[in-house]
Write an enzyme that holds these catalytic residues in place. Structure first.
Site, short mmCIF file in Angstrom:
data_model
loop_
_atom_site.label_atom_id
_atom_site.label_comp_id
_atom_site.label_asym_id
_atom_site.label_seq_id
_atom_site.Cartn_x
_atom_site.Cartn_y
_atom_site.Cartn_z
N PHE A 1 -4.30 120.81 34.70
CA PHE A 1 -5.02 121.91 34.05
C PHE A 1 -4.02 122.75 33.28
CE2 PHE A 1 -6.67 126.10 33.36
CZ PHE A 1 -7.93 125.83 32.87
N ASP B 1 4.59 123.84 33.35
CA ASP B 1 3.61 124.92 33.19
C ASP B 1 3.58 125.72 34.49
OD1 ASP B 1 1.46 126.57 32.91
OD2 ASP B 1 0.05 125.03 32.24
N LYS C 1 -0.61 134.66 33.14
CA LYS C 1 -1.30 135.26 34.30
C LYS C 1 -0.60 136.51 34.85
CE LYS C 1 -4.52 131.71 35.40
NZ LYS C 1 -4.38 130.26 35.23
C1 LIG Z 1 -4.74 129.49 34.03
C2 LIG Z 1 -3.84 128.42 33.59
C3 LIG Z 1 -3.67 128.12 32.23
C4 LIG Z 1 -4.49 128.78 31.14
O1 LIG Z 1 -4.33 130.16 31.07
P1 LIG Z 1 -5.40 131.03 30.25
O2 LIG Z 1 -4.81 132.41 30.25
O3 LIG Z 1 -6.69 130.94 31.01
O4 LIG Z 1 -5.50 130.44 28.90
C5 LIG Z 1 -2.76 127.14 31.88
N1 LIG Z 1 -2.05 126.49 32.82
C6 LIG Z 1 -2.19 126.75 34.14
C7 LIG Z 1 -1.37 125.99 35.13
C8 LIG Z 1 -3.11 127.70 34.58
O5 LIG Z 1 -3.27 127.93 35.88
#
Ligand SMILES: *Cc1c(COP(=O)(O)O)cnc(C)c1O
Length: 420
Positions: free
Chosen positions: A161, A246, A275
């Protein structure tokens, strides 16, 4: 539109008037009437929050065990972060990058020094930071590695994700995430997560990057086998490929280290953060890299109107200060270990596995016990807000400021629900 599909009554039903005038039931109906149905939230309305606690309009209090998917690591309404927001809101909020602003430089330096990377490229949402990393990797592949134009490949993982843009959902392995949104961006290949041989086999001279989560959070709190990230690092070195992690959900203390990759003792080439960088207040994200990669960007190559804005920069600096000054990283490690111990001691046929790192914890419900959502509903009735991820897994990710006594109370509720 029914308000409680499972037949349970919301905390209370307001009956005053035709517009949503404050009661939870009215607000939920209004939201469903006027909003696109791209989410299916639990039947709870939050109208106030403080620290680990949220409150609905009827005054019911809940312990927040999701922390906005780790965007609220510092707790709701942290006074220092709100203070920075208010103070900066009285000075200047947005300049665009057409001009310099006096908060961006200090923020970039702070994040670079904290992470050990030479350069920071600020964006807003997580998906934008990931897109930025994809662009950096492709351009590095073409301009530095010498991959023919338009032929670079990025290796991704089943169960990933990374956000919701059309390029990113194009390399998701989740059918619903992709369904109807094609055609998709080419140049991505996918291999099973945790399988180092599959990764090795997918590498070739056109590979520019490997894009991975150090723990697949949305995928169900999937922790890769011991040594996996180290071997990924070695493969990337061997093939002159960028290792891109990520850390948008796993970073900034959540797993008991500032960055989850520190558990493996390695250093990636590219990192995306988001985040909790915005302290639960304001969307702030960034791509981190050394000059050898980041220097592929020239003025005009990439940007964002709000990226690097002084309001977000002020908030992010306070958010990072709070993580460090309050020792929240060590706290996640300690409280995480304690939580694992207590969860693993629960004798319940409804728990197949407990896994994760720090305060990013998944409880897997065995298929024989049904799906996870009914357990989340029972926990909600006991005052605990949790959200299932991928049918079978309940994610526990409270704000890192949670007190031991609060955590104990939460674990008592979990134990009661799972042993009932
Ligand atoms: C939440 C998340 C995203 C996307 O972040 P948004 O601010 O919702 O665009 C990307 N990668 C990971 C691992 C995430 O948990």
């Amino acid at each position: 539109m029914s308000l409680a599909p499972d037949g349970s009554a919301p905390p209370s039903s307001s009956t005053n008037g035709s517009t949503a005038s404050g009661g939870s039931a009215d607000i939920i109906e209004q939201t469903l009437t006027w909003g696109a149905h791209n989410y299916h939230p639990l039947e709870v309305v939050v109208s106030k929050a403080q620290g680990c606690w949220v409150e609905d309009p009827e005054g019911n209090r809940y312990l927040d065990m999701l922390a906005a998917y780790s965007a609220v690591n510092q707790g709701h309404l942290h006074p220092r972060i709100i203070g920075a927001l208010v103070e900066q809101a009285g000075r200047v909020t947005l300049t665009s990058r057409a001009f310099h602003n006096d908060k961006l430089g200090p923020f970039l330096e702070q994040l670079a020094r904290l992470s050990g990377f030479e350069k920071v490229l600020p964006m807003n949402t997580g998906a934008e930071a990931v897109e930025t990393g994809i662009k950096a990797a492709r351009k590095w592949g073409e301009k530095v590695k010498g991959v023919p134009a338009g032929e670079g490949e990025i290796i991704t993982f089943e169960g990933n994700f990374h956000g919701r843009t059309t390029t990113i959902v194009g390399f998701s392995s989740d059918a619903q995430t992709r369904d109807g949104f094609g055609p998709f961006t080419p140049g991505f290949v996918s291999v099973p997560y945790g399988d180092i041989d599959a990764l090795a086999a997918a590498m070739n001279e056109r590979t520019v990057a490997v894009l991975a989560e150090p723990i697949q959070a949305e995928g169900g709190i999937l922790v890769p086998p011991e040594g996996y990230l180290q071997k990924m690092r070695a493969l990337c070195d061997q093939h002159n490929v960028l290792m891109y992690l990520d850390e948008i959900q796993t970073g900034l203390g959540r797993t008991g280290k500032m960055f989850c990759f520190e558990h493996a003792g390695i250093r990636p080439d590219l990192v995306s953060v988001g985040k909790a960088l915005g302290g639960g207040v304001f969307p702030v994200s960034a791509l981190l890299a050394d000059d050898k990669v980041m220097s592929v960007f020239n003025p005009g190559d990439h940007g964002s109107t709000f990226g690097g804005n002084p309001l977000g920069a002020a908030v992010a600096m306070a958010a990072l200060d709070v993580l460090i000054d309050e020792g929240l990283v060590a706290r996640a490690q300690e409280l995480g270990e304690y939580t694992f111990k207590r969860l693993r001691a629960i004798d319940s046929p409804h728990i197949a596995e407990v896994r994760g790192k720090g305060l990013l914890i998944g409880i897997e419900v065995p298929v024989s016990s049904g799906v996870a959502k009914p357990f989340c509903k029972k926990l909600m009735k006991r005052g605990l807000l949790c959200k299932e991820t991928h049918e079978q897994v309940i994610r526990l990710a409270p704000p890192l400021v949670i007190e031991k006594s609060e955590l104990d109370w939460a674990l008592d509720q979990i134990e009661a629900v799972f042993t009932a």
